[in-house]
Design a protein around this motif. Structure first.
Motif, PDB file in Angstrom:
ATOM      1  N   TYR A  23      12.980  -7.867   0.972  1.00  0.00           N
ATOM      2  CA  TYR A  23      12.008  -6.837   1.387  1.00  0.00           C
ATOM      3  C   TYR A  23      12.471  -6.357   2.598  1.00  0.00           C
ATOM      4  O   TYR A  23      13.147  -6.998   3.397  1.00  0.00           O
ATOM      5  N   GLU A  24      12.813  -4.916   2.735  1.00  0.00           N
ATOM      6  CA  GLU A  24      13.165  -4.151   3.979  1.00  0.00           C
ATOM      7  C   GLU A  24      12.133  -3.170   4.027  1.00  0.00           C
ATOM      8  O   GLU A  24      12.189  -2.163   3.279  1.00  0.00           O
ATOM      9  N   GLY A  25      11.198  -3.078   5.355  1.00  0.00           N
ATOM     10  CA  GLY A  25      10.361  -2.126   5.511  1.00  0.00           C
ATOM     11  C   GLY A  25       9.694  -1.872   6.721  1.00  0.00           C
ATOM     12  O   GLY A  25      10.229  -2.613   7.712  1.00  0.00           O
ATOM     13  N   ASP A  26       8.390  -1.494   7.002  1.00  0.00           N
ATOM     14  CA  ASP A  26       7.746  -1.507   8.108  1.00  0.00           C
ATOM     15  C   ASP A  26       7.576  -2.957   8.588  1.00  0.00           C
ATOM     16  O   ASP A  26       7.345  -3.265   9.817  1.00  0.00           O
ATOM     17  N   LEU A  27       7.582  -3.912   7.711  1.00  0.00           N
ATOM     18  CA  LEU A  27       7.424  -5.386   8.090  1.00  0.00           C
ATOM     19  C   LEU A  27       8.578  -5.901   8.811  1.00  0.00           C
ATOM     20  O   LEU A  27       8.786  -7.373   9.084  1.00  0.00           O
ATOM     21  N   GLY A  28       9.607  -5.409   8.704  1.00  0.00           N
ATOM     22  CA  GLY A  28      11.230  -5.804   8.842  1.00  0.00           C
ATOM     23  C   GLY A  28      11.944  -6.251   7.851  1.00  0.00           C
ATOM     24  O   GLY A  28      11.837  -5.618   6.712  1.00  0.00           O
ATOM     25  N   ARG A  29      12.599  -7.342   7.962  1.00  0.00           N
ATOM     26  CA  ARG A  29      13.357  -7.706   6.707  1.00  0.00           C
ATOM     27  C   ARG A  29      12.906  -9.283   6.367  1.00  0.00           C
ATOM     28  O   ARG A  29      12.807 -10.070   7.165  1.00  0.00           O
ATOM     29  N   LEU A  30      12.625  -9.267   5.095  1.00  0.00           N
ATOM     30  CA  LEU A  30      12.057 -10.622   4.482  1.00  0.00           C
ATOM     31  C   LEU A  30      12.933 -11.162   3.459  1.00  0.00           C
ATOM     32  O   LEU A  30      13.219 -10.279   2.535  1.00  0.00           O
ATOM     33  N   LYS A  31      13.537 -12.308   3.515  1.00  0.00           N
ATOM     34  CA  LYS A  31      14.329 -12.772   2.368  1.00  0.00           C
ATOM     35  C   LYS A  31      13.894 -14.542   2.224  1.00  0.00           C
ATOM     36  O   LYS A  31      13.874 -14.905   3.186  1.00  0.00           O
ATOM     37  N   TYR A  32      13.449 -14.890   0.927  1.00  0.00           N
ATOM     38  CA  TYR A  32      13.048 -15.954   0.509  1.00  0.00           C
ATOM     39  C   TYR A  32      13.869 -16.389  -0.530  1.00  0.00           C
ATOM     40  O   TYR A  32      14.080 -15.724  -1.571  1.00  0.00           O
ATOM     41  N   THR A  33      14.527 -17.842  -0.498  1.00  0.00           N
ATOM     42  CA  THR A  33      15.204 -18.216  -1.712  1.00  0.00           C
ATOM     43  C   THR A  33      14.580 -19.620  -2.474  1.00  0.00           C
ATOM     44  O   THR A  33      14.110 -20.269  -1.553  1.00  0.00           O
ATOM     45  N   ASN A  34      14.639 -19.581  -3.707  1.00  0.00           N
ATOM     46  CA  ASN A  34      13.984 -20.654  -4.281  1.00  0.00           C
ATOM     47  C   ASN A  34      12.680 -20.917  -4.058  1.00  0.00           C
ATOM     48  O   ASN A  34      12.316 -22.190  -3.551  1.00  0.00           O
ATOM     49  N   ASN A  35      11.710 -19.858  -4.178  1.00  0.00           N
ATOM     50  CA  ASN A  35      10.371 -20.007  -4.013  1.00  0.00           C
ATOM     51  C   ASN A  35       9.710 -20.786  -5.055  1.00  0.00           C
ATOM     52  O   ASN A  35       9.886 -20.646  -6.274  1.00  0.00           O
ATOM     53  N   ARG A  36       9.243 -21.977  -4.552  1.00  0.00           N
ATOM     54  CA  ARG A  36       8.627 -22.987  -5.409  1.00  0.00           C
ATOM     55  C   ARG A  36       7.624 -22.442  -6.308  1.00  0.00           C
ATOM     56  O   ARG A  36       7.010 -22.810  -7.328  1.00  0.00           O
ATOM     57  N   ASP A  37       6.926 -21.140  -6.082  1.00  0.00           N
ATOM     58  CA  ASP A  37       6.094 -20.729  -6.887  1.00  0.00           C
ATOM     59  C   ASP A  37       6.423 -19.772  -8.130  1.00  0.00           C
ATOM     60  O   ASP A  37       5.911 -19.593  -9.136  1.00  0.00           O
ATOM     61  N   GLU A  48       0.841  -1.265  -0.018  1.00  0.00           N
ATOM     62  CA  GLU A  48      -0.055  -0.021   0.141  1.00  0.00           C
ATOM     63  C   GLU A  48       0.902   1.298   0.006  1.00  0.00           C
ATOM     64  O   GLU A  48       1.850   1.265   0.351  1.00  0.00           O
ATOM     65  N   ASP A  49       0.240   2.352  -0.468  1.00  0.00           N
ATOM     66  CA  ASP A  49       0.945   3.353  -0.444  1.00  0.00           C
ATOM     67  C   ASP A  49       1.554   3.975   0.838  1.00  0.00           C
ATOM     68  O   ASP A  49       2.370   4.964   0.837  1.00  0.00           O
ATOM     69  N   ASP A  50       0.911   3.878   1.899  1.00  0.00           N
ATOM     70  CA  ASP A  50       1.139   4.369   3.253  1.00  0.00           C
ATOM     71  C   ASP A  50       2.130   3.280   4.101  1.00  0.00           C
ATOM     72  O   ASP A  50       2.541   3.731   5.053  1.00  0.00           O
ATOM     73  N   GLN A  51       2.419   2.302   3.242  1.00  0.00           N
ATOM     74  CA  GLN A  51       3.533   1.579   3.746  1.00  0.00           C
ATOM     75  C   GLN A  51       4.923   2.114   3.350  1.00  0.00           C
ATOM     76  O   GLN A  51       5.179   2.286   2.045  1.00  0.00           O
ATOM     77  N   THR A  52       5.899   2.020   4.420  1.00  0.00           N
ATOM     78  CA  THR A  52       7.028   2.471   4.037  1.00  0.00           C
ATOM     79  C   THR A  52       8.242   1.407   3.855  1.00  0.00           C
ATOM     80  O   THR A  52       8.067   0.480   4.688  1.00  0.00           O
ATOM     81  N   TYR A  53       9.048   1.453   2.840  1.00  0.00           N
ATOM     82  CA  TYR A  53       9.863   0.440   2.412  1.00  0.00           C
ATOM     83  C   TYR A  53      11.000   0.928   1.870  1.00  0.00           C
ATOM     84  O   TYR A  53      10.934   1.972   1.075  1.00  0.00           O
ATOM     85  N   THR A  54      12.146   0.406   1.999  1.00  0.00           N
ATOM     86  CA  THR A  54      13.557   0.790   1.306  1.00  0.00           C
ATOM     87  C   THR A  54      13.904  -0.037   0.270  1.00  0.00           C
ATOM     88  O   THR A  54      14.608   0.425  -0.615  1.00  0.00           O
ATOM     89  N   LYS A  55      13.164  -1.478   0.438  1.00  0.00           N
ATOM     90  CA  LYS A  55      13.636  -2.288  -0.775  1.00  0.00           C
ATOM     91  C   LYS A  55      12.778  -3.275  -0.887  1.00  0.00           C
ATOM     92  O   LYS A  55      12.029  -4.026  -0.057  1.00  0.00           O
ATOM     93  N   ASN A  56      12.268  -3.789  -2.214  1.00  0.00           N
ATOM     94  CA  ASN A  56      11.434  -4.751  -2.373  1.00  0.00           C
ATOM     95  C   ASN A  56      11.678  -5.128  -4.025  1.00  0.00           C
ATOM     96  O   ASN A  56      11.404  -4.533  -4.910  1.00  0.00           O
ATOM     97  N   LYS A  57      12.244  -6.447  -3.980  1.00  0.00           N
ATOM     98  CA  LYS A  57      12.734  -7.105  -5.434  1.00  0.00           C
ATOM     99  C   LYS A  57      12.659  -8.305  -5.305  1.00  0.00           C
ATOM    100  O   LYS A  57      12.718  -9.150  -4.394  1.00  0.00           O
ATOM    101  N   PHE A  58      12.781  -8.896  -6.512  1.00  0.00           N
ATOM    102  CA  PHE A  58      13.023 -10.372  -6.507  1.00  0.00           C
ATOM    103  C   PHE A  58      13.999 -10.452  -7.865  1.00  0.00           C
ATOM    104  O   PHE A  58      14.079  -9.518  -8.583  1.00  0.00           O
ATOM    105  N   SER A  59      14.690 -11.559  -7.719  1.00  0.00           N
ATOM    106  CA  SER A  59      15.693 -11.621  -8.741  1.00  0.00           C
ATOM    107  C   SER A  59      16.053 -12.974  -9.099  1.00  0.00           C
ATOM    108  O   SER A  59      15.284 -14.134  -8.238  1.00  0.00           O
ATOM    109  N   SER A  60      16.513 -13.439 -10.221  1.00  0.00           N
ATOM    110  CA  SER A  60      16.853 -14.777 -10.724  1.00  0.00           C
ATOM    111  C   SER A  60      18.482 -14.790 -11.459  1.00  0.00           C
ATOM    112  O   SER A  60      18.680 -13.920 -11.846  1.00  0.00           O
ATOM    113  N   HIS A  61      18.955 -16.071 -11.280  1.00  0.00           N
ATOM    114  CA  HIS A  61      20.118 -16.410 -11.861  1.00  0.00           C
ATOM    115  C   HIS A  61      19.694 -17.572 -12.832  1.00  0.00           C
ATOM    116  O   HIS A  61      19.187 -18.849 -12.295  1.00  0.00           O
TER     117      HIS A  61
END
Length: 230
Positions: free
Chosen positions: A162-176, A110-123
């Motif tokens: 992700y880094e922001g209001d929810l803290g730091r979230l990092k997931y690797t090899n997401n099956r989705d 949401e627009d009212d949520q603050t975050y400094t990083k949110n991305k996904f990546s692939s190799h």
């Protein structure tokens, strides 16, 4: 570091091109072209939900080797089959998280949520297949080229951060994530500089991913420059 990599790609292409121009050697009537490639692309997300937006630069870097196999007497038409590596990042506002059962859930930040990083990546490990037309000759190293084809890739690693209001979230090899990625390619240009486009034929995510009540059919169009090196 990313900008340094861009400069290195450009510099290596110019140096090798100039080396070819200035090098005097015996003419090879059975010559082949463009065995190595290096490229940089801007990754544009397509088929986005209404509220999903990209932010900053979403870049891709591509390196590899292609075996050039001429199919006509003049050797300016060829088939190319290769093996390469690609790394891609996507900065956007799609939050990847887990619920209490450990399943992945997806939502638009949401627009009212603050975050400094949110991305996904692939190799990815990639297999490019190209139909190659060029104006080269055994003694001409500067020439026009149009290479069209198909690229098949397998994601050996995917991650989301992700880094922001929810803290730091990092997931690797997401099956989705769809580990298998494939699409159409075209590179066209003169000498060192070549326009490159990749058009996807499947989605980044599996059919099970739901965002705002709808299936997420997100895919990526890659637009940039490709450098071919003998």
């Amino acid at each position: 570091m990313k900008y340094l990599f861009l400069v290195l790609i450009w510099f290596s292409g110019v140096v090798l091109s100039n080396a070819q121009e200035n090098n005097t050697k015996e003419i090879d009537s059975l010559y082949k072209e463009d065995h190595f490639y290096a490229g940089v692309t801007y990754n544009l997300l397509d088929n986005k939900p209404t509220d999903l937006n990209q932010s900053g630069f979403s870049l891709g870097f591509h390196l590899g080797y292609i075996k050039d196999m001429p199919i006509n007497k003049n050797r300016n038409v060829a088939i190319g089959i290769g093996l390469g590596y690609s790394t891609n990042s996507f900065n956007q506002n799609l939050l990847v998280n887990k619920d209490s059962t450990g399943d992945f859930v997806y939502s638009i930040i949401e627009d009212d949520q603050t975050y400094t990083k949110n991305k996904f990546s692939s190799h990815l490990i990639e297999v490019p297949i190209e139909f190659r037309w060029r104006t080269s000759t055994p003694s001409e190293y500067n020439f026009w080229r149009i290479y069209t084809g198909f690229k098949f890739g397998y994601a050996v690693i995917n991650s989301s951060k992700y880094e922001g209001d929810l803290g730091r979230l990092k997931y690797t090899n997401n099956r989705d994530f769809n580990n298998f990625q494939y699409g159409l390619t075209m590179s066209a240009g003169y000498n060192t500089w070549n326009f490159h486009i990749y058009y996807p034929l499947n989605s980044i995510f599996s059919k099970d991913v739901i965002v705002e009540g709808k299936q997420l059919n997100l895919n990526v169009i890659k637009i940039g420059l490709m450098f071919y090196i003998l």
